[in-house]
Scaffold this active site. Structure first.
Site, PDB file in Angstrom:
ATOM      1  N   ASP A 115       0.849  -1.183   0.000  1.00 50.46           N
ATOM      2  CA  ASP A 115       0.000   0.000   0.000  1.00 50.46           C
ATOM      3  C   ASP A 115       0.887   1.235   0.000  1.00 50.46           C
ATOM      4  O   ASP A 115       1.786   1.372   0.842  1.00 50.46           O
ATOM      5  CB  ASP A 115      -0.912  -0.003   1.233  1.00 50.46           C
ATOM      6  CG  ASP A 115      -2.000   1.051   1.133  1.00 50.46           C
ATOM      7  OD1 ASP A 115      -2.447   1.347   0.013  1.00 50.46           O
ATOM      8  OD2 ASP A 115      -2.417   1.586   2.183  1.00 50.46           O
ATOM      9  N   HIS A 122      -3.508  14.250   0.638  1.00 45.57           N
ATOM     10  CA  HIS A 122      -3.793  13.366   1.773  1.00 45.57           C
ATOM     11  C   HIS A 122      -2.636  13.370   2.771  1.00 45.57           C
ATOM     12  O   HIS A 122      -2.858  13.490   3.985  1.00 45.57           O
ATOM     13  CB  HIS A 122      -4.039  11.942   1.264  1.00 45.57           C
ATOM     14  CG  HIS A 122      -4.175  10.925   2.345  1.00 45.57           C
ATOM     15  ND1 HIS A 122      -5.236  10.888   3.211  1.00 45.57           N
ATOM     16  CD2 HIS A 122      -3.353   9.903   2.716  1.00 45.57           C
ATOM     17  CE1 HIS A 122      -5.079   9.889   4.062  1.00 45.57           C
ATOM     18  NE2 HIS A 122      -3.942   9.276   3.784  1.00 45.57           N
ATOM     19  N   GLU A 188     -10.440   4.163   3.408  1.00 44.06           N
ATOM     20  CA  GLU A 188      -9.473   4.815   2.536  1.00 44.06           C
ATOM     21  C   GLU A 188      -9.827   4.443   1.105  1.00 44.06           C
ATOM     22  O   GLU A 188      -9.721   3.272   0.710  1.00 44.06           O
ATOM     23  CB  GLU A 188      -8.040   4.404   2.874  1.00 44.06           C
ATOM     24  CG  GLU A 188      -7.573   4.950   4.215  1.00 44.06           C
ATOM     25  CD  GLU A 188      -6.078   4.798   4.447  1.00 44.06           C
ATOM     26  OE1 GLU A 188      -5.459   3.966   3.740  1.00 44.06           O
ATOM     27  OE2 GLU A 188      -5.541   5.499   5.312  1.00 44.06           O
ATOM     28  N   GLU A 190      -9.085   4.019  -2.487  1.00 43.43           N
ATOM     29  CA  GLU A 190      -7.835   3.830  -3.211  1.00 43.43           C
ATOM     30  C   GLU A 190      -8.077   3.142  -4.548  1.00 43.43           C
ATOM     31  O   GLU A 190      -9.165   2.616  -4.815  1.00 43.43           O
ATOM     32  CB  GLU A 190      -6.860   2.991  -2.374  1.00 43.43           C
ATOM     33  CG  GLU A 190      -6.589   3.566  -0.983  1.00 43.43           C
ATOM     34  CD  GLU A 190      -5.410   2.907  -0.291  1.00 43.43           C
ATOM     35  OE1 GLU A 190      -4.587   2.285  -0.994  1.00 43.43           O
ATOM     36  OE2 GLU A 190      -5.323   3.015   0.945  1.00 43.43           O
ATOM     37  N   ASP A 220      -9.088   0.428   1.829  1.00 50.62           N
ATOM     38  CA  ASP A 220      -8.148  -0.049   2.838  1.00 50.62           C
ATOM     39  C   ASP A 220      -8.613   0.466   4.201  1.00 50.62           C
ATOM     40  O   ASP A 220      -8.147   1.494   4.686  1.00 50.62           O
ATOM     41  CB  ASP A 220      -6.741   0.434   2.510  1.00 50.62           C
ATOM     42  CG  ASP A 220      -5.674  -0.357   3.243  1.00 50.62           C
ATOM     43  OD1 ASP A 220      -5.893  -1.554   3.482  1.00 50.62           O
ATOM     44  OD2 ASP A 220      -4.618   0.219   3.558  1.00 50.62           O
ATOM     45  N   ARG A 224      -8.194   4.331  13.082  1.00 47.75           N
ATOM     46  CA  ARG A 224      -7.320   5.481  13.297  1.00 47.75           C
ATOM     47  C   ARG A 224      -6.793   5.564  14.717  1.00 47.75           C
ATOM     48  O   ARG A 224      -5.667   6.040  14.932  1.00 47.75           O
ATOM     49  CB  ARG A 224      -8.063   6.770  12.936  1.00 47.75           C
ATOM     50  CG  ARG A 224      -8.503   6.855  11.492  1.00 47.75           C
ATOM     51  CD  ARG A 224      -7.333   6.792  10.536  1.00 47.75           C
ATOM     52  NE  ARG A 224      -7.776   7.010   9.152  1.00 47.75           N
ATOM     53  CZ  ARG A 224      -7.006   6.898   8.095  1.00 47.75           C
ATOM     54  NH1 ARG A 224      -5.743   6.541   8.250  1.00 47.75           N
ATOM     55  NH2 ARG A 224      -7.475   7.103   6.887  1.00 47.75           N
ATOM     56  N   GLN A 227      -4.093   2.960  14.912  1.00 44.32           N
ATOM     57  CA  GLN A 227      -2.994   3.423  14.068  1.00 44.32           C
ATOM     58  C   GLN A 227      -2.182   4.523  14.754  1.00 44.32           C
ATOM     59  O   GLN A 227      -0.944   4.495  14.741  1.00 44.32           O
ATOM     60  CB  GLN A 227      -3.547   3.946  12.742  1.00 44.32           C
ATOM     61  CG  GLN A 227      -2.498   4.505  11.789  1.00 44.32           C
ATOM     62  CD  GLN A 227      -3.117   5.127  10.547  1.00 44.32           C
ATOM     63  OE1 GLN A 227      -4.340   5.151  10.387  1.00 44.32           O
ATOM     64  NE2 GLN A 227      -2.284   5.633   9.662  1.00 44.32           N
ATOM     65  N   LYS A 240      -4.380  -1.446  10.216  1.00 46.36           N
ATOM     66  CA  LYS A 240      -4.669  -1.623   8.794  1.00 46.36           C
ATOM     67  C   LYS A 240      -4.922  -3.079   8.404  1.00 46.36           C
ATOM     68  O   LYS A 240      -5.628  -3.346   7.430  1.00 46.36           O
ATOM     69  CB  LYS A 240      -3.482  -1.117   7.966  1.00 46.36           C
ATOM     70  CG  LYS A 240      -3.129   0.333   8.159  1.00 46.36           C
ATOM     71  CD  LYS A 240      -4.034   1.231   7.368  1.00 46.36           C
ATOM     72  CE  LYS A 240      -3.502   2.653   7.363  1.00 46.36           C
ATOM     73  NZ  LYS A 240      -4.335   3.555   6.571  1.00 46.36           N
ATOM     74  N   THR A 244      -8.969  -5.359   4.031  1.00 51.13           N
ATOM     75  CA  THR A 244      -8.862  -4.520   2.841  1.00 51.13           C
ATOM     76  C   THR A 244      -9.844  -5.070   1.821  1.00 51.13           C
ATOM     77  O   THR A 244      -9.770  -6.253   1.469  1.00 51.13           O
ATOM     78  CB  THR A 244      -7.439  -4.537   2.264  1.00 51.13           C
ATOM     79  OG1 THR A 244      -6.527  -4.020   3.231  1.00 51.13           O
ATOM     80  CG2 THR A 244      -7.351  -3.698   0.999  1.00 51.13           C
ATOM     81  N   GLU A 345      -9.915  12.898   7.184  1.00 50.22           N
ATOM     82  CA  GLU A 345      -9.804  14.218   6.567  1.00 50.22           C
ATOM     83  C   GLU A 345     -11.155  14.913   6.475  1.00 50.22           C
ATOM     84  O   GLU A 345     -11.254  16.123   6.711  1.00 50.22           O
ATOM     85  CB  GLU A 345      -9.219  14.084   5.163  1.00 50.22           C
ATOM     86  CG  GLU A 345      -7.799  13.565   5.100  1.00 50.22           C
ATOM     87  CD  GLU A 345      -7.396  13.279   3.665  1.00 50.22           C
ATOM     88  OE1 GLU A 345      -6.920  14.212   2.986  1.00 50.22           O
ATOM     89  OE2 GLU A 345      -7.573  12.127   3.213  1.00 50.22           O
TER      90      GLU A 345
END
Length: 400
Positions: A115, A122, A188, A190, A220, A224, A227, A240, A244, A345
């Site tokens: 990844d 970002h 996420e 992606e 993904d 948070r 993380q 993570k 996925t 975000e």
């Protein structure tokens, strides 16, 4: 005109003859898996069509053999399928299944998973949220595609339920870390690149077409709070690796010839192995829906590193790329708040809730929430190339 009796099939639709993505499906209770191509809102069963180039590669219930066959075989098969679906007469043995009547499966055996972190918007946003008193962009970021090796064993096909992960976190008001279900579960948005062709290391930027079979959307999922506590100094781990999601449909890289764009240049010369070659930025338009409300539309053309550069960097140290390997772009975020690719975000670290349809307020994902990511790209002659959606619904963490 075409023999396919599907009003959603045609060059004016995302899944017309300009797209022809591959997937693996089953029908009925026996669960027998077949390779298929999406045509409009139907699946064309390739195992039932005699005489296709590489026919022997399409009968194993997965795409593994086709991925390993290489670029020439991919091109011959795609040309044959394009002629077949555009023909006036229905070919012998053709079987069409409505999408609603089939079950989709993970289409290939995932090998290594990498990844990346290739959106400057970002990276700067996350830096400001996680490290408010420091420079948002770390010094290495403009020199190389930052990435990490993920966990291939928990890559799941779109539609698979996502169990809320548990782990350690350290709330701001706590003296010691706590263990429990994540309270800041995120997405996420992606773009993933499915590898094929010969096993190879040190892939030049101008040979990406020999080693990337196709493109698929990726979510993904990210915890948070886990993380933020664990990621320094070695980077993502349990925050993570729990899940996925990968779209069920793999859009061939060859379908994106008209979507290629130049990426913004970095502020300094690049290392030679990352420089040169043809442009491999892609003008993909993503859309993220949260419980049916469209909350953001990330533009992939704003990424700072292309798939060709990512693959070159991934292999420059001698590491190999193999059929079935998957690498993802990293979260796709544009310059404005309605273009970001994650809820960290979108809500600025949970401090600015968003309101969904019906007046429901959210910061991070709650049990029962569903996220759906879709995308399109420009195709030949003004057509639109489609990508299979990647969807997932959050279910509670196990008790205990």
């Amino acid at each position: 005109m075409s023999w396919i009796p599907d009003p959603a099939f045609g060059p004016e639709h995302p899944f017309g003859p300009q797209t022809l993505p591959y997937g693996v499906f089953s029908t009925g209770p026996d669960g027998f898996r077949s390779v298929g191509v999406r045509v409009g809102d139907h699946v064309l069963d390739l195992s039932a069509l005699p005489g296709l180039p590489g026919q022997e590669l399409l009968v194993g219930g997965g795409l593994d053999a086709l991925l390993a066959a290489g670029r020439d075989t991919w091109a011959r098969l795609r040309d044959a399928l394009t002629d077949l679906v555009n023909a006036d007469d229905e070919p012998q043995g053709a079987q069409l299944h409505p999408l609603a009547s089939v079950r989709m499966h993970l289409p290939f055996t995932v090998g290594d998973y990498v990844d990346f972190y290739s959106s400057r918007n970002h990276a700067e946003n996350v830096g400001r949220i996680f490290r408010p008193d420091a420079e948002p962009l770390l010094p290495n970021w403009t020199h190389l595609p930052v990435g990490y090796h993920g966990r291939a064993g928990t890559i799941v096909v779109s539609g698979t339920e996502i169990v809320r992960p548990a782990g350690q976190s350290k709330p701001r008001d706590a003296d010691e870390p706590v263990y429990g279900p994540s309270r800041r579960l995120d997405v996420e948005a992606e773009v993933g690149f499915v590898c094929g062709g010969p096993v190879r290391s040190r892939v030049p930027v101008d040979e990406v077409e020999s080693h990337v079979f196709g493109v698929a959307l990726v979510n993904d999922w990210s915890a948070r709070d886990i993380q933020a506590w664990e990621y320094q100094p070695l980077g993502p781990f349990l925050g993570k690796s729990f899940a996925t999601s990968l779209a069920a449909w793999i859009t061939p890289l060859a379908a994106l010839a008209d979507a290629r764009v130049e990426l913004a240049k970095p502020p300094h010369p690049l290392a030679s192995y990352l420089d040169g070659g043809q442009p491999w930025g892609l003008d993909l338009s993503l859309q993220v829906s949260w419980n049916g409300t469209v909350v953001t539309r990330p533009p992939f053309a704003t990424m700072s590193w292309s798939c060709a550069q990512q693959l070159a960097h991934l292999t420059v140290n001698g590491a190999t790329v193999r059929p079935g390997d998957l690498f993802a772009s990293g979260t796709v975020s544009g310059p404005s708040r309605d273009q970001v690719g994650c809820f960290l975000e979108l809500t600025w670290g949970g401090r600015e809730p968003v309101t969904l349809d019906g007046g429901v307020s959210r910061t991070f994902l709650e049990d029962g929430d569903e996220v759906v990511i879709t995308a399109t790209a420009p195709g030949p002659s003004g057509s639109v190339v489609g990508f299979g959606e990647v969807a997932g619904r959050v279910v509670p963490a196990p008790a205990g």
